[in-house]
Design a protein around this motif. Structure first.
Motif, mmCIF file in Angstrom:
data_model
loop_
_atom_site.group_PDB
_atom_site.id
_atom_site.type_symbol
_atom_site.label_atom_id
_atom_site.label_comp_id
_atom_site.label_asym_id
_atom_site.label_seq_id
_atom_site.Cartn_x
_atom_site.Cartn_y
_atom_site.Cartn_z
ATOM 1 N N LEU A 239 0.875 -1.356 -0.102
ATOM 2 C CA LEU A 239 -0.001 -0.033 -0.314
ATOM 3 C C LEU A 239 0.952 1.279 -0.168
ATOM 4 C CD1 LEU A 239 -2.870 1.335 0.214
ATOM 5 C CD2 LEU A 239 -2.573 1.034 2.628
ATOM 6 N N PHE A 240 1.947 1.182 0.667
ATOM 7 C CA PHE A 240 2.743 2.490 0.893
ATOM 8 C C PHE A 240 3.363 2.640 -0.564
ATOM 9 C CE2 PHE A 240 7.266 4.213 1.158
ATOM 10 C CZ PHE A 240 6.887 5.024 2.424
ATOM 11 N N GLN A 241 3.576 1.519 -1.293
ATOM 12 C CA GLN A 241 4.097 1.704 -2.825
ATOM 13 C C GLN A 241 3.041 2.019 -3.797
ATOM 14 O OE1 GLN A 241 6.458 -2.118 -2.740
ATOM 15 N NE2 GLN A 241 8.350 -1.123 -2.280
ATOM 16 N N GLN A 242 1.906 1.544 -3.586
ATOM 17 C CA GLN A 242 0.805 2.101 -4.704
ATOM 18 C C GLN A 242 0.398 3.360 -4.156
ATOM 19 O OE1 GLN A 242 -2.091 -0.934 -3.589
ATOM 20 N NE2 GLN A 242 -0.679 -2.500 -4.362
ATOM 21 N N MET A 246 5.394 6.959 -1.283
ATOM 22 C CA MET A 246 6.689 6.841 -1.752
ATOM 23 C C MET A 246 7.156 7.855 -2.663
ATOM 24 S SD MET A 246 6.352 3.799 -4.335
ATOM 25 C CE MET A 246 8.139 3.744 -4.801
ATOM 26 N N ASN A 247 6.428 8.803 -2.882
ATOM 27 C CA ASN A 247 6.767 9.934 -3.738
ATOM 28 C C ASN A 247 7.389 11.236 -2.748
ATOM 29 O OD1 ASN A 247 5.732 9.253 -6.018
ATOM 30 N ND2 ASN A 247 4.063 10.085 -5.676
ATOM 31 N N ALA A 250 11.486 7.922 1.830
ATOM 32 C CA ALA A 250 12.375 6.964 1.349
ATOM 33 C C ALA A 250 12.471 5.987 2.497
ATOM 34 C CB ALA A 250 13.843 7.658 1.298
ATOM 35 N N ILE A 251 12.431 4.728 2.114
ATOM 36 C CA ILE A 251 12.597 3.582 2.935
ATOM 37 C C ILE A 251 14.024 2.798 2.349
ATOM 38 C CG2 ILE A 251 11.714 1.415 3.959
ATOM 39 C CD1 ILE A 251 9.030 2.738 3.930
ATOM 40 N N ASP A 252 15.162 2.685 2.980
ATOM 41 C CA ASP A 252 16.174 2.073 2.437
ATOM 42 C C ASP A 252 15.737 0.523 2.169
ATOM 43 O OD1 ASP A 252 17.335 4.453 2.292
ATOM 44 O OD2 ASP A 252 18.771 3.866 3.884
ATOM 45 N N GLY A 253 16.173 -0.036 0.783
ATOM 46 C CA GLY A 253 15.833 -1.383 0.740
ATOM 47 C C GLY A 253 14.642 -1.689 -0.070
ATOM 48 N N THR A 254 13.897 -0.506 -0.378
ATOM 49 C CA THR A 254 12.775 -0.723 -1.032
ATOM 50 C C THR A 254 12.816 0.165 -2.197
ATOM 51 O OG1 THR A 254 11.539 1.079 -0.063
ATOM 52 C CG2 THR A 254 11.601 -0.791 1.301
ATOM 53 N N ALA A 255 11.701 0.312 -3.015
ATOM 54 C CA ALA A 255 11.711 1.218 -4.142
ATOM 55 C C ALA A 255 11.335 2.705 -3.912
ATOM 56 C CB ALA A 255 10.583 0.727 -5.011
ATOM 57 N N ALA A 256 11.246 2.933 -2.618
ATOM 58 C CA ALA A 256 10.923 4.494 -2.110
ATOM 59 C C ALA A 256 12.160 4.923 -1.903
ATOM 60 C CB ALA A 256 10.222 4.253 -0.871
ATOM 61 N N ILE A 257 12.564 6.035 -2.602
ATOM 62 C CA ILE A 257 13.734 6.649 -2.507
ATOM 63 C C ILE A 257 13.831 8.269 -2.428
ATOM 64 C CG2 ILE A 257 15.193 4.821 -3.709
ATOM 65 C CD1 ILE A 257 15.042 6.322 -6.222
ATOM 66 N N ALA A 258 12.563 8.684 -2.320
ATOM 67 C CA ALA A 258 12.264 10.186 -2.472
ATOM 68 C C ALA A 258 12.818 10.858 -1.000
ATOM 69 C CB ALA A 258 10.864 10.689 -2.530
ATOM 70 N N GLY A 259 12.993 12.057 -1.207
ATOM 71 C CA GLY A 259 13.882 12.928 -0.097
ATOM 72 C C GLY A 259 12.872 14.034 0.426
ATOM 73 N N VAL A 260 11.716 14.112 -0.012
ATOM 74 C CA VAL A 260 10.690 15.358 0.355
ATOM 75 C C VAL A 260 10.655 15.461 1.589
ATOM 76 C CG1 VAL A 260 8.857 16.459 -0.189
ATOM 77 C CG2 VAL A 260 9.999 15.319 -1.850
ATOM 78 N N GLY A 261 10.125 14.162 2.187
ATOM 79 C CA GLY A 261 9.490 14.141 3.641
ATOM 80 C C GLY A 261 10.760 13.268 4.436
ATOM 81 N N PRO A 262 10.477 12.936 5.730
ATOM 82 C CA PRO A 262 11.585 12.173 6.627
ATOM 83 C C PRO A 262 11.831 11.093 6.120
ATOM 84 C CG PRO A 262 9.886 13.354 8.046
ATOM 85 C CD PRO A 262 9.187 13.516 6.416
ATOM 86 N N ASN A 263 12.842 10.531 6.211
ATOM 87 C CA ASN A 263 13.433 9.087 5.815
ATOM 88 C C ASN A 263 12.862 8.246 6.953
ATOM 89 O OD1 ASN A 263 15.065 6.551 5.854
ATOM 90 N ND2 ASN A 263 16.047 7.779 4.246
ATOM 91 N N LEU A 264 11.912 7.247 6.516
ATOM 92 C CA LEU A 264 11.452 6.435 7.421
ATOM 93 C C LEU A 264 12.043 4.965 7.451
ATOM 94 C CD1 LEU A 264 7.913 6.957 5.891
ATOM 95 C CD2 LEU A 264 8.969 7.949 7.855
ATOM 96 N N THR A 265 13.170 4.935 7.098
ATOM 97 C CA THR A 265 14.011 3.470 7.343
ATOM 98 C C THR A 265 13.913 3.035 8.586
ATOM 99 O OG1 THR A 265 15.354 3.964 5.307
ATOM 100 C CG2 THR A 265 16.157 2.328 6.446
#
Length: 322
Positions: A239-242, A246-247, A250-265
């Motif tokens: 759901l996060f990716q859909q 993810m725009n 970012a969550i390292d290790g997933t397809a989410a790489i944006a940096g607009v909001g806080p990194n959630l890794t």
């Protein structure tokens, strides 16, 4: 504000902003200057007030008495009352110069942390290791850390009164500050310059640890997010990716790489949510995902109107991000 310890509405983990409790060499230098300057000002006030009271009592008008003796043009008196203020100003200048050197030495060639102010949260990037986190900044106790301050939007002001002086973050013009803690501990910081709707909820924590604990934290932060441990968490990741999550995040290790909001890794390991508006608990995370504007009006994250089951799935996944 200096010289006061005042309460502010923050989470129970950090309920007071302490400005009379220096915990670093830089803060001690500023505190000692304030004490010395305060004593000098108090002595000046006492002398001036005492002279006024003496004059009122000793030289008050009485029936039949003439005017008191005038001393205008007395060269000695004029030299004395000119020289004394000049000496006081020179002494204060010398003390201030010394304190400036102790509390704000020149920046290091390369910063240990780059901290960026956003509306309304703080991003921390450790260039030497590559760690990126938000609103919770870790440092090793007993070691000065060189901080470069930047802004992604408007003027913010970085302030941890127990550790360092205030410093403004200016878009396009990096500033510098040193952060150090005498011992391990957690220290509350705030934005102290009005920067928009949620300026009052732009808090952060400085977590000072032993060198060993800091190294362990830094190593853990470099670890990519673990795979979802169960079906509900897996659906939360999907759901996060859909959605447009993810725009921004970012969550390292997933397809989410944006940096607009806080990194959630490693969001689940942090103590506060929404830059300090609430504690980072499952209940508060559900509230945030259900309606961020109810928790923090004006936050840049919109209300996605998730269903209750979607909120549960997202919560199950995000809580695994340790």
């Amino acid at each position: 504000m200096i010289g006061l310890q005042f309460l502010i509405a923050v989470s129970p983990k950090a309920s007071t902003l302490k400005v009379l409790d220096p915990q670093s060499p830089q803060a001690h230098a500023i505190f000692h200057l304030a004490i010395v300057a305060g004593i000098i000002f108090a002595v000046i006030f006492a002398i001036v007030a005492g002279m006024i009271v003496y004059a009122l009592m000793r030289c008050r008008w009485r029936e039949g008495e003439g005017d008191p003796k005038q001393v205008a043009g007395n060269t000695t008196v004029e030299i004395v009352w000119t020289l004394i203020p000049c000496l006081i100003v020179v002494a204060l200048f010398a003390l201030t110069w010394q304190t400036m050197g102790a509390s704000d030495p020149p920046p290091a060639p390369e910063p240990d942390i780059v901290i960026t102010g956003h509306q309304w949260w703080w991003e921390a990037h450790y260039p030497k290791s590559g760690v990126v986190t938000a609103n919770e900044i870790h440092i090793p106790a007993g070691r000065p850390f060189s901080i470069r301050l930047e802004s992604a939007d408007v003027l913010h002001e970085f302030w941890v009164p127990q550790l360092a002086r205030k410093m403004t973050t200016v878009p396009g013009h990096p500033n510098h500050i040193w952060i150090e803690s005498d011992h391990p501990g957690t220290f509350l910081g705030v934005c102290s310059e009005f920067c928009g709707t949620e300026h009052a909820w732009m808090h952060f924590l400085i977590v000072a640890e032993t060198p060993e604990q800091f190294q362990a934290w830094e190593k853990a932060q470099l670890t990519p997010a673990a795979a979802p441990p169960n079906d509900s968490a897996a659906r939360g990741l999907a759901l996060f990716q859909q959605m447009s999550c993810m725009n921004c995040h970012a969550i390292d290790g997933t397809a989410a790489i944006a940096g607009v909001g806080p990194n959630l890794t490693h969001f689940g390991s942090r103590k506060i949510l929404g830059a300090g508006v609430v504690d980072n608990t499952r209940e508060n995370l559900r509230r945030w995902l259900t309606d961020p504007q109810e928790v923090k009006p004006g936050a840049k994250m919109p209300n996605f109107k998730f269903t209750d089951s979607q909120v549960t799935e997202l919560t199950d996944y995000i809580e695994t991000l340790q």
